[in-house]
Design an enzyme around this catalytic site. Structure first.
Site, PDB file in Angstrom:
ATOM      1  N   SER A  60     -18.448   7.808  11.698  1.00 18.68           N
ATOM      2  CA  SER A  60     -19.520   6.619  11.954  1.00 18.68           C
ATOM      3  C   SER A  60     -20.028   6.837  13.094  1.00 18.68           C
ATOM      4  CB  SER A  60     -19.017   5.288  11.419  1.00 18.68           C
ATOM      5  OG  SER A  60     -17.815   4.966  12.310  1.00 18.68           O
ATOM      6  N   LYS A 134     -16.585   1.130  17.292  1.00 16.51           N
ATOM      7  CA  LYS A 134     -18.058   0.815  17.262  1.00 16.51           C
ATOM      8  C   LYS A 134     -18.617   0.906  18.594  1.00 16.51           C
ATOM      9  CE  LYS A 134     -18.013   0.842  12.606  1.00 16.51           C
ATOM     10  NZ  LYS A 134     -18.136   2.091  11.953  1.00 16.51           N
TER      11      LYS A 134
END
Length: 247
Positions: A60, A134
Site C-alpha cells: 500500500s 500511511k
C-alpha cells in the site's frame, strides 16, 4: 636464613593462586552478566520511548516502501515532536481498517522465548499486524478535496504535486472523489500506492469516519533498515505541502 624466609613469603602459595583464579573467573561472569542486563534494559528503554522496528506486510506504500522492508519508527512523534504534512506514520488500527485474524502461536516454547526477547529489544514486532502505515495528508482543521481538473488533490485550496504517488497508469491521484474537514486531534492519511491502499478514503463508514486519532500514532517512520541495498531515509516532502498551512 632471614632473607630466605622473607623471599618465601613474597611468593603466593598454590592455594592462593587457585583462589585468585576462581575470583577472577567469577568477576568476569558477574561483569558480563551486568553488561548484558544493562544492554537489555537500554534496548528496552529505547524501544519503549525512542525507536521501534516494524516490517512492511503489504504494497500500500509502494514505491516508497516495498513488501518485507524493515523500518525504524521515531516514537518521539507525536508526543514530543509534532506531526507534519507528508510524515509517514505507523498507527494502531482505529477500528475496522484491518481484517480480524486469529493470533498465531509460536511453534514451540523456545521460538516463543526468542520472539519475546527480540520484541523486548525492538528487533521484532509481534503486534505488527495490529498496525498500519500511511502518509499524513491532512492535519486537524485541514480541508482536503479530490480531485481537481488536473487530477490533483488539494489541501486548504492548495493543489499538491505528489512525486511519491504510484498511480498504476491512472491520471488522477485518487479513484475516489471526496471532500473532508479533518476534526480536532485527528489525521487524514493515504497510502502512496493510491489505487491499492485501503486508507482514510475507504474507511469513512467506520467508527472514526476514516480519520486516525492522533493518540493512535505510534511514531514517524524515518529510515529503511532492511534490505541493506534499500537503506535510506524517509522524507516528508515539505515542498509538496508548501503553503497549505492554515493562517
Amino acid at each position: 636464613m632471614t632473607d630466605s624466609i622473607l623471599a618465601g613469603e613474597n611468593l603466593p602459595s598454590r592455594r592462593n593462586k587457585r583462589a585468585t583464579r576462581k575470583r577472577g573467573g567469577w568477576y568476569f561472569v558477574r561483569d558480563l552478566a551486568v553488561i548484558v542486563v544493562i544492554a537489555i534494559l537500554a534496548s528496552f528503554l529505547v524501544k519503549t520511548f525512542l525507536v521501534r522496528s516494524f516490517y512492511i506486510p503489504s504494497g500500500s506504500m509502494e514505491n516508497t516502501l516495498q513488501v518485507n522492508d524493515r523500518i525504524l519508527v521515531n516514537e518521539l512523534v507525536p508526543n514530543v515532536v509534532p506531526l507534519q504534512h507528508g510524515d509517514v506514520v505507523v498507527f494502531r488500527d482505529p477500528g475496522g481498517w484491518l481484517p480480524v485474524t486469529p493470533k498465531q502461536q509460536p511453534a514451540n516454547a523456545l521460538v516463543g522465548a526468542g520472539e519475546w526477547f527480540l520484541s523486548l529489544v525492538g528487533l521484532a514486532s509481534p503486534d505488527n499486524n495490529d498496525h498500519l502505515i500511511k502518509r499524513v495528508i491532512g492535519l486537524p482543521g485541514d480541508v482536503i478535496e479530490c480531485c481537481n481538473a488536473l487530477g490533483q488533490m488539494t489541501v486548504n485550496g492548495v493543489p499538491l504535486d505528489e512525486p511519491y504517488v504510484k498511480l498504476n497508469g491512472n491520471q488522477s491521484v485518487s479513484g475516489v472523489n471526496f471532500k473532508v474537514t479533518v476534526p480536532p486531534d485527528s489525521l487524514w492519511v493515504m497510502g502512496d500506492n493510491r489505487y491499492d491502499s485501503l486508507d482514510s478514503r475507504f474507511n469513512q463508514d467506520g467508527p472514526t469516519k476514516g480519520f486516525v486519532p492522533i493518540k493512535n500514532v505510534v511514531g514517524r517512520a524515518f529510515v529503511i533498515t532492511w534490505p541493506f541495498d534499500r537503506w535510506s531515509g524517509l522524507g516528508n516532502y515539505p515542498e509538496v505541502f508548501n503553503g497549505v498551512e492554515k493562517k
